[in-house]
Write an enzyme that holds these catalytic residues in place. Structure first.
Site, short mmCIF file in Angstrom:
data_model
loop_
_atom_site.label_atom_id
_atom_site.label_comp_id
_atom_site.label_asym_id
_atom_site.label_seq_id
_atom_site.Cartn_x
_atom_site.Cartn_y
_atom_site.Cartn_z
N ARG A 126 41.98 53.41 34.05
CA ARG A 126 41.06 54.38 33.59
C ARG A 126 40.82 55.56 34.63
NH1 ARG A 126 40.29 50.90 30.58
NH2 ARG A 126 40.04 49.84 32.30
N THR A 127 40.07 54.93 35.89
CA THR A 127 39.61 55.98 36.74
C THR A 127 40.70 56.94 37.34
OG1 THR A 127 37.91 54.33 37.29
CG2 THR A 127 38.06 56.17 38.67
N LYS A 161 51.60 50.02 56.63
CA LYS A 161 51.91 50.12 58.05
C LYS A 161 50.77 50.16 58.97
CE LYS A 161 55.94 53.45 57.01
NZ LYS A 161 56.00 54.84 57.26
N ARG A 164 39.86 55.38 45.64
CA ARG A 164 39.03 54.07 45.51
C ARG A 164 39.54 53.03 46.54
NH1 ARG A 164 39.43 51.00 39.96
NH2 ARG A 164 37.79 52.33 39.44
N HIS A 217 30.18 53.17 42.54
CA HIS A 217 31.19 54.12 41.47
C HIS A 217 30.49 55.12 40.82
CE1 HIS A 217 34.55 54.79 39.19
NE2 HIS A 217 34.71 53.44 38.64
C1 NCD Z 1 35.05 49.46 36.74
C2 NCD Z 1 35.54 49.25 38.26
O1 NCD Z 1 36.62 49.68 38.70
O2 NCD Z 1 34.34 49.06 38.68
N1 NCD Z 1 36.24 49.84 35.91
C3 NCD Z 1 35.98 51.51 35.76
O3 NCD Z 1 36.50 52.14 36.74
N2 NCD Z 1 35.85 51.71 34.63
C4 NCD Z 1 34.62 48.19 36.23
C5 NCD Z 1 35.45 47.02 36.50
O4 NCD Z 1 36.84 46.82 36.87
O5 NCD Z 1 35.05 45.90 35.82
#
Ligand code: NCD
Length: 307
Positions: A51-52, A80, A101, A129
């Protein structure tokens, strides 16, 4: 250079403007379709995501921009041994904005300190997040019309769930909010969030292991997945993973207008039969996340004078 690492890096006025902008994008997407022509977003994901990452990429395409992507640490120079600081400097030469991320708490801040372009934290370990919090706020705004006077249940893995931490921080600035923290003993909200956010701001909260007992009071129920990847041993995960499963039967106890939220991915914690319930908002959250990320990209690029 302004980066967004924590949801509190945005003021409540800025969040309000982002929501207005996102609503106006929904109203007239064509008016936004070329605002980022010639601009490049880099998505650097050192941890799995569907998703993200796709949401950021789809957001940039929706603005007419382009995307370059590192979808896994194994396929990049991280394998590396390149540092996050160096990667941030390098990618700044290719992109106008970075969404990152990382599995380590604080890594996105290190990237922001070293990048020459804005960095958006797309999740750093079990910490924060912020763009999920924006998606969550936008969803609450669309469902409830305001952030005030809400009783909110957070259920599942409150210890490792970074979306929970950012969500609580985000809501801590509105009045009349009350939290019901529903989790097994082992997965309780970390004390730094409890002390620094809830107690520091005098926000009422109740900690319980029992979902059903508080369900009737809730205006919002935010379910979360037990964060398997942050456990030290498989046994604990297996013991805790199915502690809470929301079913149509349990939902009979809830208010008729309670919103059911979940950042996704869902594992077992919401039965698929709940998807038909008009109170289920989790797929709406996904779409809202794309629009609010469009608004955020625009805001940061404008501030960086890249637009
Ligand atoms: C979440 C995350 O990555 O923290 N997912 C997301 O970005 N929608 C929640 C999760 O992984 O449970």
């Amino acid at each position: 250079m302004r980066s967004i690492i924590d949801i509190l890096d945005l003021t409540t006025d800025e969040i309000e403007s982002l929501i207005k902008e996102a609503l106006s994008i929904i109203d007239d997407p064509k008016a936004y379709a070329h605002l980022c022509d010639g601009k490049v977003l880099a998505t650097l994901f050192y941890e799995p995501s569907t998703r993200t990452r796709l949401s950021f990429e789809s957001a940039m395409y929706g603005l007419g921009g382009q995307v370059i992507s590192m979808a896994s640490a194994d396929s990049s120079s991280a394998a590396k041994g390149e540092s996050v600081a160096d990667t941030a400097k390098v990618v700044s030469c290719y992109a106008d904005i970075i969404a990152m991320r990382h599995f380590k708490e604080g890594a996105t801040q290190v990237a922001a300190n070293n990048a020459a372009v804005p960095v958006i934290n797309a999740g750093d370990g079990g910490h924060c997040h912020p763009t999920q919090a924006l998606a969550d706020l936008f969803t609450i705004y669309r469902e409830k019309g305001s952030f005030n006077d809400l009783t909110i249940g957070l259920c599942g893995d409150l210890k490792f769930g970074r979306t929970v931490h950012s969500f609580i921080r985000a809501l801590s600035r509105y009045s009349g909010v009350k939290f019901m923290l529903i989790s097994p003993e082992e997965l309780k909200l970390p004390s730094y969030v409890k002390k620094d956010v809830l107690q520091h701001n005098g926000i009422p909260y109740v900690q319980t292991t029992d979902l059903e007992s508080v369900l009737p009071e809730l205006d919002i129920l935010y379910m979360t997945r037990v964060q398997k990847e942050r456990f030290f041993n498989e046994e604990d995960y297996l013991r805790l993973k199915d502690n809470y499963i929301l079913t149509p039967e349990k939902l009979k106890l809830a208010k008729p207008d309670m919103s059911i939220m979940h950042p996704l991915p869902r594992v077992n914690e919401i039965s698929v039969a709940v998807d038909e319930d008009p109170r289920a908002c989790y797929f709406k959250q996904v779409l809202n996340g794309k629009y609010i990320r469009m608004a955020l990209i625009l805001m940061l690029l404008k501030e960086a004078k890249a637009l």
